[in-house]
Design a protein around this motif. Structure first.
Motif, PDB file in Angstrom:
ATOM      1  N   LYS A 145       0.840  -1.200   0.000  1.00 38.72           N
ATOM      2  CA  LYS A 145       0.000   0.000   0.000  1.00 38.72           C
ATOM      3  C   LYS A 145       0.871   1.244   0.000  1.00 38.72           C
ATOM      4  CE  LYS A 145      -3.410   2.409   2.852  1.00 38.72           C
ATOM      5  NZ  LYS A 145      -4.244   2.369   4.062  1.00 38.72           N
ATOM      6  N   VAL A 146       0.425   2.264  -0.736  1.00 43.04           N
ATOM      7  CA  VAL A 146       1.103   3.563  -0.648  1.00 43.04           C
ATOM      8  C   VAL A 146       0.106   4.625  -0.193  1.00 43.04           C
ATOM      9  CG1 VAL A 146       2.942   3.134  -2.315  1.00 43.04           C
ATOM     10  CG2 VAL A 146       0.761   4.051  -3.113  1.00 43.04           C
ATOM     11  N   ILE A 147       0.582   5.509   0.659  1.00 41.49           N
ATOM     12  CA  ILE A 147      -0.171   6.699   1.058  1.00 41.49           C
ATOM     13  C   ILE A 147       0.593   7.849   0.433  1.00 41.49           C
ATOM     14  CG2 ILE A 147      -1.042   8.082   2.983  1.00 41.49           C
ATOM     15  CD1 ILE A 147      -0.954   5.520   4.695  1.00 41.49           C
ATOM     16  N   CYS A 148      -0.053   8.561  -0.489  1.00 38.70           N
ATOM     17  CA  CYS A 148       0.691   9.338  -1.479  1.00 38.70           C
ATOM     18  C   CYS A 148      -0.183  10.465  -2.008  1.00 38.70           C
ATOM     19  CB  CYS A 148       1.040   8.356  -2.610  1.00 38.70           C
ATOM     20  SG  CYS A 148       2.043   9.017  -3.920  1.00 38.70           S
ATOM     21  N   SER A 149       0.434  11.578  -2.452  1.00 37.46           N
ATOM     22  CA  SER A 149      -0.383  12.633  -3.062  1.00 37.46           C
ATOM     23  C   SER A 149      -0.308  12.627  -4.586  1.00 37.46           C
ATOM     24  CB  SER A 149       0.024  14.015  -2.530  1.00 37.46           C
ATOM     25  OG  SER A 149       0.967  14.668  -3.350  1.00 37.46           O
TER      26      SER A 149
ATOM     27  N   GLU B 119      -2.359  -1.088  -3.205  1.00 38.05           N
ATOM     28  CA  GLU B 119      -3.456  -0.247  -2.736  1.00 38.05           C
ATOM     29  C   GLU B 119      -2.957   1.197  -2.662  1.00 38.05           C
ATOM     30  OE1 GLU B 119      -6.171   0.346   1.290  1.00 38.05           O
ATOM     31  OE2 GLU B 119      -4.933  -1.440   1.122  1.00 38.05           O
ATOM     32  N   LEU B 120      -3.826   2.144  -3.018  1.00 41.14           N
ATOM     33  CA  LEU B 120      -3.463   3.566  -2.971  1.00 41.14           C
ATOM     34  C   LEU B 120      -4.394   4.306  -2.031  1.00 41.14           C
ATOM     35  CD1 LEU B 120      -2.105   6.221  -4.065  1.00 41.14           C
ATOM     36  CD2 LEU B 120      -3.835   6.198  -5.885  1.00 41.14           C
ATOM     37  N   GLU B 121      -3.828   5.016  -1.069  1.00 43.95           N
ATOM     38  CA  GLU B 121      -4.603   5.979  -0.280  1.00 43.95           C
ATOM     39  C   GLU B 121      -4.161   7.367  -0.734  1.00 43.95           C
ATOM     40  OE1 GLU B 121      -4.684   5.286   3.980  1.00 43.95           O
ATOM     41  OE2 GLU B 121      -5.057   7.415   4.364  1.00 43.95           O
ATOM     42  N   LEU B 122      -4.972   7.968  -1.607  1.00 40.10           N
ATOM     43  CA  LEU B 122      -4.608   9.263  -2.179  1.00 40.10           C
ATOM     44  C   LEU B 122      -4.959  10.370  -1.193  1.00 40.10           C
ATOM     45  CD1 LEU B 122      -3.497  10.441  -4.896  1.00 40.10           C
ATOM     46  CD2 LEU B 122      -5.880  10.952  -5.457  1.00 40.10           C
TER      47      LEU B 122
ATOM     48  N   SER C  30      -8.539  15.026 -11.999  1.00 42.61           N
ATOM     49  CA  SER C  30      -8.851  13.674 -12.458  1.00 42.61           C
ATOM     50  C   SER C  30     -10.046  13.711 -13.393  1.00 42.61           C
ATOM     51  CB  SER C  30      -9.183  12.790 -11.245  1.00 42.61           C
ATOM     52  OG  SER C  30      -9.686  11.543 -11.657  1.00 42.61           O
ATOM     53  N   THR C  31      -9.990  12.880 -14.431  1.00 38.17           N
ATOM     54  CA  THR C  31     -11.166  12.735 -15.287  1.00 38.17           C
ATOM     55  C   THR C  31     -12.146  11.747 -14.678  1.00 38.17           C
ATOM     56  OG1 THR C  31     -10.117  10.931 -16.488  1.00 38.17           O
ATOM     57  CG2 THR C  31      -9.840  13.164 -17.390  1.00 38.17           C
TER      58      THR C  31
ATOM     59  N   PRO D 179      -5.189   8.220 -10.319  1.00 34.32           N
ATOM     60  CA  PRO D 179      -5.503   9.466  -9.633  1.00 34.32           C
ATOM     61  C   PRO D 179      -4.263  10.068  -8.984  1.00 34.32           C
ATOM     62  CG  PRO D 179      -6.322   7.592  -8.359  1.00 34.32           C
ATOM     63  CD  PRO D 179      -5.687   7.037  -9.600  1.00 34.32           C
ATOM     64  N   ALA D 180      -4.114  11.375  -9.115  1.00 34.45           N
ATOM     65  CA  ALA D 180      -2.993  12.090  -8.510  1.00 34.45           C
ATOM     66  C   ALA D 180      -3.478  13.505  -8.236  1.00 34.45           C
ATOM     67  CB  ALA D 180      -1.792  12.102  -9.447  1.00 34.45           C
ATOM     68  N   VAL D 181      -3.305  13.992  -7.039  1.00 34.24           N
ATOM     69  CA  VAL D 181      -3.904  15.285  -6.693  1.00 34.24           C
ATOM     70  C   VAL D 181      -2.870  16.348  -6.373  1.00 34.24           C
ATOM     71  CG1 VAL D 181      -4.287  14.655  -4.278  1.00 34.24           C
ATOM     72  CG2 VAL D 181      -5.735  16.376  -5.330  1.00 34.24           C
ATOM     73  N   GLY D 182      -1.736  15.969  -5.804  1.00 27.37           N
ATOM     74  CA  GLY D 182      -0.736  16.970  -5.431  1.00 27.37           C
ATOM     75  C   GLY D 182      -1.295  17.983  -4.444  1.00 27.37           C
TER      76      GLY D 182
END
Lengths: 236, 219
Positions: free
Chosen positions: A73-77, A97-100, B124-125, B132-135
């Motif tokens: 899992k990554v917790i990432c922006s 898994e991604l926790e954005l 994101s579309t 998904p990437a938000v920065g």
């Protein structure tokens, strides 16, 4: 006498265990502790949760750790990079898994974790998909979303100079997440270009006080991610 | 719409130049990635702006000469930059305290969609398979005093980017103050989109036809 220096990156990460949460400093390549990450790949710990702003580029450093399928899992922006398919491939095939998390929320979650604050309210992401399912509350007529502090078992950080007490000075924009990750991890490991005697760093310019840092290791000539990627290096 | 859209109205550089006229001397400014980065090139003579980059630098200077880049001195777009005299480095929690805490005067962002109530979608579309990437966008729109968007008026397919309500996942609600496009400068008001000025050679109807919600004339 306090001496937090260990002799090699391998020694510095030897006790990272399967299932550990590992914070990895860096914003893009700036501040990415490549030698510590490569030592972690060699060490072999699996099912890691990685907290990091990005997911690396090419197939070195953080991207190589992901490619080796050590990360559950990554917790990432911002896990996307122009020149790496490692994270997208793993994500699309359901292997990670991604926790954005919005970048400022990520930073504050880490800071809070290190400061003994279990949760806080932020205006960022209110009304967006990233606030779905989270508690909200109104303060002074404005809505905020509750976010949890983040702690880690280990943090891997890149500094410029460290002393034997663990005081650290960083280099330019490579500072980024380093100081707060050092606070939030049980075991904060710093690789630095030079490790010096106590007293050699002016106390007025210390950025991470040694109380937050458990191990320092000298990596005199750290690699730069972009140079490795340009040279076509794939680790291991 | 017709490919003509590309040939009339302001170029990206002209859009950036137009926006730069509106930034007061002494402002602390955060520029997003893409067209927003161009704004720094066009600051009018005699004005000093302090640029903030979210990865920990206040007082960001221009790109270094080719071959002189420092991998540990980069901007939010991960490109090499320089530090001006008087610059400061700081960690990420401090950087976002500047943003979220209302210390930055202006940020300029790109957009996928801006709604007539100031909602922004730019991360994101929402399509399946998209990564998904938000920065830092959600923090910026939540905390910076003024938020401007700089964008082409329509998508490459000719669809309006200024819309009644966003169909893409939101970045923030009611957060945009003003939009600079190739065709016009438009304020977000309580009543919706309101024209500030048309680009040279563009008329009101041309802009209205390419805007997905009613456009109020300038007062």
């Amino acid at each position: 006498m306090i001496n937090k220096q260990v002799s090699t990156p391998a020694e510095a990460v030897a006790d990272v265990f399967d299932g550990a949460t590992v914070m990895v400093g860096g914003f893009g390549e700036a501040g990415s502790p490549i030698e510590l990450i490569h030592a972690l790949i060699d060490q072999g710990a699996r099912r890691l949760t990685v907290v990091s702003n990005n997911c690396g580029s090419g197939e070195v450093g953080l991207a190589a750790l992901l490619k080796a399928e050590r990360v559950a899992k990554v917790i990432c922006s911002f896990p996307r990079t122009a020149n790496s398919t490692v994270f997208p491939d793993l994500y699309r095939s359901g292997k990670i898994e991604l926790e954005l998390t919005p970048q400022g929320t990520l930073a504050e979650r880490i800071r809070a974790g290190g400061a003994g604050i279990p949760a806080f309210f932020t205006p960022a992401a209110v009304g967006t998909p990233l606030a779905e399912g989270k508690e909200t509350r109104e303060f002074d007529g404005k809505t905020y979303v509750m976010e949890r502090g983040l702690k880690a078992d280990f943090a891997l950080i890149k500094g410029r100079t460290a002393d034997l007490h663990g005081n650290v000075v960083y280099n330019k924009t490579a500072r980024n997440f380093g100081p707060i990750m050092a606070m939030a991890a049980k075991v904060a490991v710093v690789q630095a270009e030079s490790v010096v005697e106590p007293g050699e760093i002016d106390p007025e310019v210390v950025v991470s006080p040694g109380i937050f840092v458990n191990r320092v290791v000298e990596v005199a000539h750290p690699a730069h991610e972009s140079e490795l990627v340009a040279a076509g290096v794939c680790y291991p | 719409m017709s490919p003509q859209t590309q040939e009339i109205g302001r170029t990206r550089e002209q859009m950036a130049q137009r926006l730069a006229q509106d930034i007061p001397n002494g402002s602390y400014v955060n520029l997003g990635i893409g067209i927003p980065e161009l704004v720094a090139r066009f600051v009018p003579e005699g004005r000093t702006l302090i640029y903030h980059t979210e990865n920990g630098l206040l007082g960001m200077g221009p790109s270094p000469e080719e071959g002189k880049g420092d991998p540990e001195l980069i901007n939010a777009g991960k490109r090499y930059v320089t530090a001006n005299p008087g610059a400061a480095y700081f960690h990420h929690a401090d950087s976002f305290s500047m943003i979220r805490g209302g210390h930055i005067d202006l940020c300029v962002l790109g957009a996928m969609q801006v709604a007539q109530n100031g909602d922004l979608a730019n991360w994101s579309t929402g399509e399946p398979g998209a990564i998904p990437a938000v920065g830092g966008a959600m923090d910026l729109v939540a905390g910076v005093k003024s938020v401007y968007v700089i964008t082409q008026h329509c998508t490459k397919e000719g669809e309006p980017k200024l819309v009644e309500s966003c169909t893409y996942p939101l970045t923030g609600l009611g957060v945009i103050n003003r939009v600079y496009t190739d065709l016009a400068v438009i304020d977000i008001t309580r009543e919706g989109f309101k024209l500030v000025e048309l680009s040279p050679g563009i008329d009101f109807d041309y802009v209205q036809q390419r805007t997905g919600a009613p456009l109020l004339p300038s007062s």
